[in-house]
Design a protein around this motif. Structure first.
Motif, PDB file in Angstrom:
ATOM      1  N   ASP A 298       0.814  -1.221   0.000  1.00 42.49           N
ATOM      2  CA  ASP A 298       0.000   0.000   0.000  1.00 42.49           C
ATOM      3  C   ASP A 298       0.844   1.265   0.000  1.00 42.49           C
TER       4      ASP A 298
ATOM      5  N   THR B 260       0.386  -5.040  -5.795  1.00 45.14           N
ATOM      6  CA  THR B 260      -0.798  -5.822  -6.139  1.00 45.14           C
ATOM      7  C   THR B 260      -1.762  -5.071  -7.060  1.00 45.14           C
ATOM      8  N   ASP B 261      -1.721  -3.749  -7.018  1.00 48.24           N
ATOM      9  CA  ASP B 261      -2.610  -2.930  -7.848  1.00 48.24           C
ATOM     10  C   ASP B 261      -1.742  -2.144  -8.816  1.00 48.24           C
TER      11      ASP B 261
ATOM     12  N   ASP C 267      -2.696  -0.164 -11.353  1.00 50.51           N
ATOM     13  CA  ASP C 267      -3.200   1.122 -11.857  1.00 50.51           C
ATOM     14  C   ASP C 267      -2.507   2.321 -11.208  1.00 50.51           C
TER      15      ASP C 267
END
Length: 334
Positions: free
Chosen positions: A221, A243-244, A246
């Motif tokens: 994060d 993990t993300d 974008d």
């Protein structure tokens, strides 16, 4: 993505900071030998108090002395033995760097804990972390900014042909923003720091130091937009924790550089260090998933281990740095 000049050569690789062992001369020889395009000033926490990330960074603070108490660093009423030790270790490191890297002309990276991680780690004389007192956090940030400006100037003085990059280590940043830093009792947590306030603190340091600065955060994060808003030129990440895609793609498209942590800090249970081909494939796969053209990769990305290598063996650390170097060179040749 507009064309821009990066403060490192195409196909560069570097280390995050820490290495195993206690011999700073040998550590610097390894770094200068294996990472010739972007060496860094190695940190050797095995040397003990004052060589750890918090003590080493706190030793750079101006007019804010620290000491060890019950195994933790805290603000002290006056300079003492612990602070002298931290500063002596840094002075010896810089003297050794001037000898080992005499005549070096190119970028060199130095590392220090950022203001949020320091605030979450240093304790007040009355107890509790500095994080509990917003005024103390602002004072800490100003002291750190002044100290890092002087530190960068010292490196530049010893290596007049080099250009200095600064890495702010902020492993606690996501925890601070989420209000998850535990109090001493473990029964509660310190209040969350608002994103706008955290960005302002980081920006204070970035602007004061006046050299290209990147933020390293080997945690899940990572607040990429916050980091980009501080004026940092790049972010250093452990790719296994991304993990993300974008937010990362948006940050890179907006002009943030990436130090891609693509090699494990310790060998897997079966096998040794990854090869340069394996590391290069790991980075290329991410880059392709983000949808960016391959021609940008060598310029915008620096290859690194996932985090510091203090827990590795000397043989593994050297092998990983060499593999990262060769992976970066593969990109430059593409």
């Amino acid at each position: 993505m507009t064309d821009q000049a990066w403060p490192w050569p195409a196909g560069a690789a570097t280390g995050i900071g820490s290495l195993p062992g206690t011999d700073i001369g040998e550590a610097q020889r390894v770094v200068l030998g294996e990472l010739p395009e972007l060496p860094h000033l190695p940190e050797l926490p095995a040397r003990g108090p004052g060589a750890d990330m918090i003590g080493r960074s706190a030793g750079l603070l101006v007019e804010l002395p620290v000491e060890l108490y019950a195994g933790r660093w805290r603000v002290a009423p006056r300079p003492g033995r612990d602070l002298r030790r931290a500063r002596d270790l840094m002075e010896r490191d810089l003297d050794q760097l001037a000898e080992q890297a005499e005549g070096y002309a190119g970028p060199i990276k130095v590392q220090a804990a950022g203001p949020l991680t320091l605030a979450a780690s240093l304790e007040l004389p009355i107890g509790g972390r500095l994080l509990r007192d917003p005024g103390a956090v602002r004072d800490l940030t100003g002291s750190l900014a002044e100290g890092l400006r002087g530190h960068v100037a010292e490196v530049a003085r010893r290596l007049p042909g080099a250009s200095v990059l600064l890495q702010l280590d902020e492993p606690s940043l996501p925890t601070v923003l989420a209000g998850r830093v535990p109090t001493e009792s473990g029964l509660g947590a310190y209040r969350a720091v608002e994103s706008v306030d955290a960005a302002a603190l980081l920006r204070t340091v970035v602007e004061a130091v006046g050299v290209p600065t990147l933020v390293h955060c080997c945690a899940p994060d990572v607040p990429l937009e916050l980091i980009r808003s501080t004026g940092a030129v790049a972010v250093a990440l452990d790719l296994d924790l991304v993990t993300d895609l974008d937010p990362l793609g948006e940050a890179l498209d907006a002009g943030l550089g990436l130090l891609a942590g693509a090699a494990p800090t310790r060998p897997p249970s079966a096998g040794g260090a990854p090869t340069s081909a394996q590391i290069a494939d790991r980075v290329r796969q991410l880059w392709d998933r983000l949808g960016f053209p391959r021609r940008q990769l060598a310029e915008q990305v620096v290859v690194t281990p996932a985090c510091g290598l203090a827990g590795a063996t000397p043989q593994y650390a050297r092998a990983v740095l060499a593999a990262c170097r060769d992976a970066g060179r593969r990109f430059a040749e593409d």
